[in-house]
Design a protein around this motif. Structure first.
Motif, mmCIF file in Angstrom:
data_model
loop_
_atom_site.group_PDB
_atom_site.id
_atom_site.type_symbol
_atom_site.label_atom_id
_atom_site.label_comp_id
_atom_site.label_asym_id
_atom_site.label_seq_id
_atom_site.Cartn_x
_atom_site.Cartn_y
_atom_site.Cartn_z
ATOM 1 N N VAL A 38 18.732 47.856 40.016
ATOM 2 C CA VAL A 38 19.241 46.646 40.415
ATOM 3 C C VAL A 38 20.793 46.847 40.590
ATOM 4 C CG1 VAL A 38 19.445 44.079 40.636
ATOM 5 C CG2 VAL A 38 17.467 45.078 39.643
ATOM 6 N N ALA A 39 21.221 46.460 41.858
ATOM 7 C CA ALA A 39 22.741 46.667 41.970
ATOM 8 C C ALA A 39 23.644 46.001 41.019
ATOM 9 C CB ALA A 39 23.031 46.426 43.571
ATOM 10 N N PRO A 40 24.486 46.560 40.500
ATOM 11 C CA PRO A 40 25.105 45.439 39.523
ATOM 12 C C PRO A 40 26.285 44.638 40.074
ATOM 13 C CG PRO A 40 26.260 47.806 39.733
ATOM 14 C CD PRO A 40 24.776 48.087 40.399
ATOM 15 N N ARG A 41 26.567 43.892 39.378
ATOM 16 C CA ARG A 41 27.822 42.849 39.951
ATOM 17 C C ARG A 41 29.013 43.612 39.607
ATOM 18 N NH1 ARG A 41 26.679 37.994 36.098
ATOM 19 N NH2 ARG A 41 26.856 39.629 34.800
ATOM 20 N N LEU A 42 30.262 43.395 40.609
ATOM 21 C CA LEU A 42 31.339 44.051 40.255
ATOM 22 C C LEU A 42 31.978 43.640 38.831
ATOM 23 C CD1 LEU A 42 33.613 43.156 43.362
ATOM 24 C CD2 LEU A 42 32.463 45.497 42.686
ATOM 25 N N CYS A 43 31.686 42.510 38.320
ATOM 26 C CA CYS A 43 32.184 42.050 36.840
ATOM 27 C C CYS A 43 31.421 43.139 36.003
ATOM 28 C CB CYS A 43 31.725 40.644 36.544
ATOM 29 S SG CYS A 43 30.010 40.477 36.451
ATOM 30 N N ASP A 44 30.398 43.831 36.459
ATOM 31 C CA ASP A 44 29.594 44.690 35.211
ATOM 32 C C ASP A 44 30.199 46.315 35.421
ATOM 33 O OD1 ASP A 44 27.784 42.424 34.527
ATOM 34 O OD2 ASP A 44 26.615 42.932 36.457
ATOM 35 N N ILE A 45 31.065 46.401 36.530
ATOM 36 C CA ILE A 45 31.277 48.042 36.425
ATOM 37 C C ILE A 45 32.821 48.136 36.572
ATOM 38 C CG2 ILE A 45 29.104 48.598 37.850
ATOM 39 C CD1 ILE A 45 30.818 48.272 40.441
ATOM 40 N N THR A 46 33.268 49.672 36.404
ATOM 41 C CA THR A 46 34.618 49.796 36.480
ATOM 42 C C THR A 46 34.631 50.608 37.460
ATOM 43 O OG1 THR A 46 34.645 49.901 33.960
ATOM 44 C CG2 THR A 46 36.477 50.978 35.121
ATOM 45 N N LEU A 47 35.803 50.400 38.482
ATOM 46 C CA LEU A 47 36.087 51.123 39.501
ATOM 47 C C LEU A 47 37.115 52.155 39.458
ATOM 48 C CD1 LEU A 47 35.823 48.113 42.016
ATOM 49 C CD2 LEU A 47 34.068 49.838 41.532
ATOM 50 N N ASN A 48 37.053 53.333 40.093
ATOM 51 C CA ASN A 48 38.097 54.257 40.192
ATOM 52 C C ASN A 48 39.273 53.402 41.288
ATOM 53 O OD1 ASN A 48 37.594 55.308 42.563
ATOM 54 N ND2 ASN A 48 36.278 56.918 41.688
ATOM 55 N N THR A 49 40.362 54.254 41.363
ATOM 56 C CA THR A 49 41.228 53.618 42.147
ATOM 57 C C THR A 49 40.762 53.723 43.879
ATOM 58 O OG1 THR A 49 43.014 54.574 40.696
ATOM 59 C CG2 THR A 49 43.741 53.756 42.752
ATOM 60 N N ALA A 50 40.357 54.889 44.146
ATOM 61 C CA ALA A 50 39.893 54.902 45.502
ATOM 62 C C ALA A 50 38.769 53.968 45.741
ATOM 63 C CB ALA A 50 39.364 56.233 45.691
ATOM 64 N N GLU A 51 37.876 53.557 44.922
ATOM 65 C CA GLU A 51 36.656 52.573 44.960
ATOM 66 C C GLU A 51 37.166 51.296 45.074
ATOM 67 O OE1 GLU A 51 33.101 54.903 42.646
ATOM 68 O OE2 GLU A 51 34.480 53.871 41.684
ATOM 69 N N PHE B 11 41.045 39.894 40.150
ATOM 70 C CA PHE B 11 40.026 40.918 39.688
ATOM 71 C C PHE B 11 40.434 42.504 39.914
ATOM 72 C CE2 PHE B 11 36.326 44.054 40.351
ATOM 73 C CZ PHE B 11 35.905 43.900 39.066
ATOM 74 N N PHE B 12 40.758 42.502 41.443
ATOM 75 C CA PHE B 12 41.310 43.963 41.705
ATOM 76 C C PHE B 12 42.735 44.210 41.144
ATOM 77 C CE2 PHE B 12 37.760 43.467 44.525
ATOM 78 C CZ PHE B 12 37.242 44.728 44.458
ATOM 79 N N GLY B 13 43.473 43.489 40.682
ATOM 80 C CA GLY B 13 44.623 43.767 40.138
ATOM 81 C C GLY B 13 44.433 44.448 38.747
ATOM 82 N N LYS B 14 43.155 44.396 38.217
ATOM 83 C CA LYS B 14 42.931 45.236 37.102
ATOM 84 C C LYS B 14 42.782 46.959 37.387
ATOM 85 C CE LYS B 14 39.086 43.237 35.776
ATOM 86 N NZ LYS B 14 37.903 42.816 34.951
ATOM 87 N N PHE B 15 42.711 47.108 38.859
ATOM 88 C CA PHE B 15 42.659 48.586 39.413
ATOM 89 C C PHE B 15 43.599 49.029 40.164
ATOM 90 C CE2 PHE B 15 38.280 46.453 38.806
ATOM 91 C CZ PHE B 15 37.833 47.221 37.426
ATOM 92 N N ILE B 16 44.263 48.010 40.995
ATOM 93 C CA ILE B 16 45.282 48.597 41.975
ATOM 94 C C ILE B 16 46.263 47.548 41.953
ATOM 95 C CG2 ILE B 16 43.757 50.025 43.211
ATOM 96 C CD1 ILE B 16 43.130 47.764 45.137
ATOM 97 N N LYS B 17 47.176 47.717 42.771
ATOM 98 C CA LYS B 17 48.240 46.465 43.052
ATOM 99 C C LYS B 17 47.750 45.815 44.036
ATOM 100 C CE LYS B 17 53.255 46.214 43.956
ATOM 101 N NZ LYS B 17 52.959 45.230 44.986
ATOM 102 N N THR B 18 47.752 44.323 43.801
ATOM 103 C CA THR B 18 47.288 43.637 45.054
ATOM 104 C C THR B 18 48.426 42.265 45.076
ATOM 105 O OG1 THR B 18 46.130 42.045 43.319
ATOM 106 C CG2 THR B 18 44.881 43.748 44.386
ATOM 107 N N ASP B 19 48.541 41.693 46.045
ATOM 108 C CA ASP B 19 49.577 40.679 46.306
ATOM 109 C C ASP B 19 49.015 39.516 47.246
ATOM 110 O OD1 ASP B 19 51.575 39.215 47.515
ATOM 111 O OD2 ASP B 19 52.985 41.079 47.872
ATOM 112 N N PHE B 20 48.737 38.475 46.354
ATOM 113 C CA PHE B 20 48.138 37.432 47.113
ATOM 114 C C PHE B 20 48.783 36.935 48.431
ATOM 115 C CE2 PHE B 20 48.274 32.581 47.705
ATOM 116 C CZ PHE B 20 46.569 32.377 47.589
ATOM 117 N N ASP B 21 50.309 36.612 48.209
ATOM 118 C CA ASP B 21 50.751 36.246 49.409
ATOM 119 C C ASP B 21 50.808 37.087 50.750
ATOM 120 O OD1 ASP B 21 51.823 34.033 48.008
ATOM 121 O OD2 ASP B 21 53.304 35.038 47.139
#
Ligand SMILES: Nc1ncnc2c1ncn2[C@@H]1O[C@H](COP(=O)(O)OP(=O)(O)O)[C@@H](O)[C@H]1O
Ligand SMILES: [Mg+2]
Length: 259
Positions: free
Chosen positions: A161-174, A242-252
């Protein structure tokens, strides 16, 4: 063996394996409910075979099912009396009930009101899935809607069964790819006039290296809901955090794409 018998057989196997290990009255109701869905499917010339129980949440249970020999996901909503409807106020805000009897019931908040809300919850999710899929959003393809059950593309396969995003670790490209795809999806929703309203890493599945947004019944209408913008911001913050854990994200910066 008839479909009905075969399904009963499948369910009894589940009992042995412990899927419904404690046969409490509410589990028995679940079995009856499943049988009703299967019977209604038969009446409409569909063959439904339940393979396994994938997950049972607060509002619904997801099953892995063979529908006309095709592997699909079946989401069965809990009965109105088992659900709290605690958080439905904001979602149903601005929702207009045409029939005076429905309107009165909603105002009074009686048993009939629960039934109406329940039905509108199920119909709403199917309607959202159909519309958003048509618009090209990355979501499971909706297939069929019978009673309290929604059938849709199964994200996974026979064994997995496909995992939820919260269940996995993504590399930067992913993470970069997934973040962009999810924001693109949110823009599709927004341009269509809705906000998911419960979007987070818990309602996104990861399958074939792609993110799929799920779980739409609470989606709100941006025209009629006065809090739409606030709710959009909350969804967007969940995603950027959530994505801030893996890459730079800017809400504004991202928010500018929602006009
Ligand atoms: N189309 C699907 N394919 C595979 N698994 C699914 C699918 N839809 C839901 N699930 C699984 O069931 C869980 C609950 O589904 P969801 O629609 O989020 O319902 P809930 O209202 O209970 O949160 C998901 O987290 C996921 O693990
Ligand atoms: Mg969910």
């Amino acid at each position: 063996m008839s479909t009905k018998l075969r399904i009963r057989h499948t369910l009894s196997i589940k009992l042995i394996k412990g899927f419904f290990s404690k046969p409490t009255p509410s589990n028995m109701t679940t079995n009856n409910e499943l049988q009703n869905i299967i019977d209604e499917g038969n009446r409409l010339n569909h063959k439904i075979e339940i393979v396994s129980n994938v997950k049972s949440g607060k509002e619904a249970t997801i099953y892995k099912v063979m529908l006309d020999h095709q592997l699909v996901a079946m989401k069965v909503y809990k009965k109105p009396e088992e659900r709290s409807f605690k958080n439905t106020g904001q979602y149903l805000m601005g929702k207009y009930y045409k029939k005076p009897s429905h309107r009165k019931a909603i105002e009074k908040g009686n048993k009939f009101a629960k039934k109406i809300k329940h039905q509108s919850w199920v119909n709403r999710e199917y309607f959202m899935l159909e519309k958003l899929y048509e618009l090209g959003a990355k979501i499971p393809k909706p297939i069929l809607h019978i009673e309290d059950a929604i059938f849709m593309e199964f994200l996974g396969n026979q064994d997995f069964v496909a995992p939820r995003l919260c269940d996995i670790t993504l590399n930067t490209a992913e993470a970069k790819n997934a973040f962009k795809k999810i924001i693109d999806n949110m823009i599709v929703f927004w341009n269509f006039g809705i906000v998911h309203a419960d979007l987070s890493e818990y309602n996104i599945l990861w399958w074939n290296n792609e993110p799929y947004v799920i779980d739409f019944p609470q989606a709100i209408d941006k025209k009629t809901n006065p809090n739409a913008e606030e709710i959009l911001d909350r969804d967007l913050r969940n995603i950027t955090n959530f994505f801030g854990k893996f890459i730079k994200t800017d809400f504004d910066e991202i928010k500018k794409a929602f006009s």
